[in-house]
Motif scaffolding. Structure first.
Motif, PDB file in Angstrom:
ATOM      1  N   ALA A 121      38.626  14.437  54.514  1.00  0.00           N
ATOM      2  CA  ALA A 121      37.867  14.820  55.713  1.00  0.00           C
ATOM      3  C   ALA A 121      38.808  15.180  56.846  1.00  0.00           C
ATOM      4  CB  ALA A 121      36.931  13.690  56.125  1.00  0.00           C
ATOM      5  N   ALA A 122      39.864  14.398  57.033  1.00  0.00           N
ATOM      6  CA  ALA A 122      40.852  14.708  58.076  1.00  0.00           C
ATOM      7  C   ALA A 122      41.546  16.028  57.782  1.00  0.00           C
ATOM      8  CB  ALA A 122      41.867  13.572  58.185  1.00  0.00           C
ATOM      9  N   PHE A 123      41.790  16.288  56.484  1.00  0.00           N
ATOM     10  CA  PHE A 123      42.418  17.547  56.094  1.00  0.00           C
ATOM     11  C   PHE A 123      41.537  18.742  56.450  1.00  0.00           C
ATOM     12  CE2 PHE A 123      42.776  21.035  53.080  1.00  0.00           C
ATOM     13  CZ  PHE A 123      44.100  21.395  53.257  1.00  0.00           C
ATOM     14  N   GLU A 124      40.260  18.646  56.183  1.00  0.00           N
ATOM     15  CA  GLU A 124      39.346  19.749  56.507  1.00  0.00           C
ATOM     16  C   GLU A 124      39.445  20.108  57.986  1.00  0.00           C
ATOM     17  OE1 GLU A 124      37.671  21.594  54.320  1.00  0.00           O
ATOM     18  OE2 GLU A 124      38.448  20.352  52.704  1.00  0.00           O
ATOM     19  N   LYS A 125      39.494  19.097  58.837  1.00  0.00           N
ATOM     20  CA  LYS A 125      39.621  19.307  60.284  1.00  0.00           C
ATOM     21  C   LYS A 125      40.980  19.924  60.617  1.00  0.00           C
ATOM     22  CE  LYS A 125      39.125  16.818  64.656  1.00  0.00           C
ATOM     23  NZ  LYS A 125      40.392  16.842  65.330  1.00  0.00           N
ATOM     24  N   ALA A 126      42.062  19.348  60.084  1.00  0.00           N
ATOM     25  CA  ALA A 126      43.411  19.851  60.356  1.00  0.00           C
ATOM     26  C   ALA A 126      43.583  21.284  59.848  1.00  0.00           C
ATOM     27  CB  ALA A 126      44.456  18.934  59.724  1.00  0.00           C
ATOM     28  N   PHE A 127      43.053  21.564  58.676  1.00  0.00           N
ATOM     29  CA  PHE A 127      43.159  22.907  58.106  1.00  0.00           C
ATOM     30  C   PHE A 127      42.426  23.915  58.984  1.00  0.00           C
ATOM     31  CE2 PHE A 127      42.113  26.366  55.174  1.00  0.00           C
ATOM     32  CZ  PHE A 127      43.330  26.570  54.545  1.00  0.00           C
ATOM     33  N   ALA A 128      41.235  23.563  59.420  1.00  0.00           N
ATOM     34  CA  ALA A 128      40.454  24.463  60.289  1.00  0.00           C
ATOM     35  C   ALA A 128      41.182  24.709  61.602  1.00  0.00           C
ATOM     36  CB  ALA A 128      39.068  23.878  60.547  1.00  0.00           C
ATOM     37  N   GLU A 129      41.778  23.676  62.165  1.00  0.00           N
ATOM     38  CA  GLU A 129      42.456  23.797  63.453  1.00  0.00           C
ATOM     39  C   GLU A 129      43.797  24.512  63.358  1.00  0.00           C
ATOM     40  OE1 GLU A 129      42.758  19.783  64.871  1.00  0.00           O
ATOM     41  OE2 GLU A 129      40.675  19.735  65.536  1.00  0.00           O
ATOM     42  N   ASN A 130      44.504  24.352  62.256  1.00  0.00           N
ATOM     43  CA  ASN A 130      45.878  24.844  62.166  1.00  0.00           C
ATOM     44  C   ASN A 130      46.095  26.043  61.270  1.00  0.00           C
ATOM     45  OD1 ASN A 130      47.447  22.777  63.781  1.00  0.00           O
ATOM     46  ND2 ASN A 130      46.214  21.491  62.453  1.00  0.00           N
ATOM     47  N   VAL A 131      45.156  26.304  60.379  1.00  0.00           N
ATOM     48  CA  VAL A 131      45.334  27.432  59.465  1.00  0.00           C
ATOM     49  C   VAL A 131      44.257  28.483  59.683  1.00  0.00           C
ATOM     50  CG1 VAL A 131      45.467  28.138  57.046  1.00  0.00           C
ATOM     51  CG2 VAL A 131      46.501  25.973  57.762  1.00  0.00           C
ATOM     52  N   LEU A 132      43.013  28.081  59.610  1.00  0.00           N
ATOM     53  CA  LEU A 132      41.919  29.046  59.706  1.00  0.00           C
ATOM     54  C   LEU A 132      41.867  29.743  61.062  1.00  0.00           C
ATOM     55  CD1 LEU A 132      39.043  27.230  57.813  1.00  0.00           C
ATOM     56  CD2 LEU A 132      40.617  28.979  56.955  1.00  0.00           C
ATOM     57  N   LYS A 133      42.049  29.004  62.137  1.00  0.00           N
ATOM     58  CA  LYS A 133      41.942  29.615  63.457  1.00  0.00           C
ATOM     59  C   LYS A 133      43.128  30.522  63.771  1.00  0.00           C
ATOM     60  CE  LYS A 133      44.046  26.288  66.612  1.00  0.00           C
ATOM     61  NZ  LYS A 133      43.829  25.390  67.699  1.00  0.00           N
ATOM     62  N   LYS A 134      44.211  30.377  63.012  1.00  0.00           N
ATOM     63  CA  LYS A 134      45.402  31.205  63.240  1.00  0.00           C
ATOM     64  C   LYS A 134      45.433  32.409  62.326  1.00  0.00           C
ATOM     65  CE  LYS A 134      47.991  27.554  65.221  1.00  0.00           C
ATOM     66  NZ  LYS A 134      48.735  26.366  65.035  1.00  0.00           N
ATOM     67  N   GLY A 135      44.453  32.511  61.430  1.00  0.00           N
ATOM     68  CA  GLY A 135      44.358  33.666  60.557  1.00  0.00           C
ATOM     69  C   GLY A 135      45.168  33.528  59.358  1.00  0.00           C
TER      70      GLY A 135
END
Length: 104
Positions: A90-104
Protein backbone atom coordinates in the motif's frame (compact mmCIF):
# COMPACT_ATOMS: atom_id res chain seq x y z
CA UNK A 1 36.51 21.73 -12.50
CA UNK A 2 36.13 21.12 -16.24
CA UNK A 3 33.05 19.38 -17.68
CA UNK A 4 34.84 16.12 -18.55
CA UNK A 5 36.18 15.75 -15.02
CA UNK A 6 32.73 16.48 -13.56
CA UNK A 7 31.16 13.86 -15.84
CA UNK A 8 33.77 11.28 -14.83
CA UNK A 9 33.22 11.99 -11.12
CA UNK A 10 29.43 11.78 -11.53
CA UNK A 11 29.83 8.46 -13.38
CA UNK A 12 32.09 7.13 -10.61
CA UNK A 13 29.52 8.14 -7.99
CA UNK A 14 26.78 6.34 -9.96
CA UNK A 15 28.92 3.20 -10.22
CA UNK A 16 29.56 3.31 -6.46
CA UNK A 17 25.83 3.71 -5.74
CA UNK A 18 25.12 0.74 -7.98
CA UNK A 19 27.82 -1.32 -6.23
CA UNK A 20 26.39 -0.40 -2.84
CA UNK A 21 22.85 -1.39 -3.80
CA UNK A 22 23.78 -4.50 -5.76
CA UNK A 23 26.79 -5.93 -3.92
CA UNK A 24 26.94 -4.38 -0.45
CA UNK A 25 23.21 -4.26 0.34
CA UNK A 26 21.22 -6.63 -1.89
CA UNK A 27 19.15 -7.36 1.24
CA UNK A 28 17.54 -3.93 1.05
CA UNK A 29 14.31 -4.49 -0.86
CA UNK A 30 13.32 -2.28 -3.79
CA UNK A 31 9.94 -1.68 -2.18
CA UNK A 32 11.66 -0.33 0.96
CA UNK A 33 13.85 1.98 -1.13
CA UNK A 34 10.81 3.27 -3.04
CA UNK A 35 8.74 3.75 0.08
CA UNK A 36 11.50 5.61 1.89
CA UNK A 37 13.37 7.47 -0.84
CA UNK A 38 10.96 7.58 -3.77
CA UNK A 39 13.29 5.60 -6.06
CA UNK A 40 14.73 2.11 -6.28
CA UNK A 41 17.02 -0.03 -8.40
CA UNK A 42 14.34 -0.25 -11.10
CA UNK A 43 14.21 3.55 -11.26
CA UNK A 44 17.97 3.65 -11.74
CA UNK A 45 17.66 1.04 -14.50
CA UNK A 46 14.88 3.09 -16.14
CA UNK A 47 16.94 6.28 -15.94
CA UNK A 48 19.83 4.39 -17.55
CA UNK A 49 17.52 3.23 -20.35
CA UNK A 50 16.08 6.72 -20.82
CA UNK A 51 19.56 8.26 -21.03
CA UNK A 52 20.52 5.69 -23.69
CA UNK A 53 17.32 6.35 -25.65
CA UNK A 54 17.89 10.13 -25.47
CA UNK A 55 21.25 9.55 -27.13
CA UNK A 56 19.73 7.49 -29.94
CA UNK A 57 20.68 4.13 -28.45
CA UNK A 58 17.73 1.75 -28.67
CA UNK A 59 17.24 0.03 -25.33
CA UNK A 60 14.14 -1.67 -23.99
CA UNK A 61 13.03 -1.68 -20.36
CA UNK A 62 14.29 -5.26 -19.98
CA UNK A 63 17.64 -4.40 -21.59
CA UNK A 64 18.01 -1.41 -19.27
CA UNK A 65 17.31 -3.58 -16.25
CA UNK A 66 19.79 -6.23 -17.36
CA UNK A 67 22.42 -3.53 -17.95
CA UNK A 68 21.85 -2.19 -14.43
CA UNK A 69 21.39 -5.47 -12.56
CA UNK A 70 24.13 -7.29 -14.48
CA UNK A 71 21.83 -10.30 -14.91
CA UNK A 72 18.26 -10.74 -16.14
CA UNK A 73 15.91 -8.96 -13.73
CA UNK A 74 13.85 -12.09 -13.06
CA UNK A 75 17.02 -13.89 -11.95
CA UNK A 76 17.92 -11.05 -9.57
CA UNK A 77 14.39 -11.03 -8.15
CA UNK A 78 14.49 -14.78 -7.55
CA UNK A 79 17.83 -14.47 -5.74
CA UNK A 80 17.16 -11.34 -3.68
CA UNK A 81 13.55 -10.24 -3.47
CA UNK A 82 11.13 -11.32 -0.76
CA UNK A 83 7.36 -11.03 -0.59
CA UNK A 84 6.18 -7.61 0.61
CA UNK A 85 3.56 -7.20 3.31
CA UNK A 86 0.19 -5.66 2.42
CA UNK A 87 1.26 -2.53 4.34
CA UNK A 88 4.44 -2.17 2.28
CA UNK A 89 2.48 -2.75 -0.93
CA UNK A 90 0.00 0.00 0.00
CA UNK A 91 2.84 2.40 0.82
CA UNK A 92 4.46 1.48 -2.49
CA UNK A 93 1.33 2.34 -4.46
CA UNK A 94 1.39 5.82 -2.89
CA UNK A 95 5.15 6.29 -3.39
CA UNK A 96 4.97 5.06 -6.98
CA UNK A 97 2.11 7.44 -7.80
CA UNK A 98 3.93 10.37 -6.21
CA UNK A 99 7.40 9.68 -7.60
CA UNK A 100 6.97 7.86 -10.89
CA UNK A 101 3.52 8.36 -12.35
CA UNK A 102 3.30 12.10 -11.75
CA UNK A 103 6.74 12.60 -13.34
CA UNK A 104 5.81 10.72 -16.49
Amino acid sequence: MDDQTRIEIEAAAFRRLRQHLMDDRPDVQNIDLMNLAGFCRNCLARWYQEAANERGIEMTKDEGREAYYGIPYDDWKAQNQSEASPEKQAAFEKAFAENVLKKG
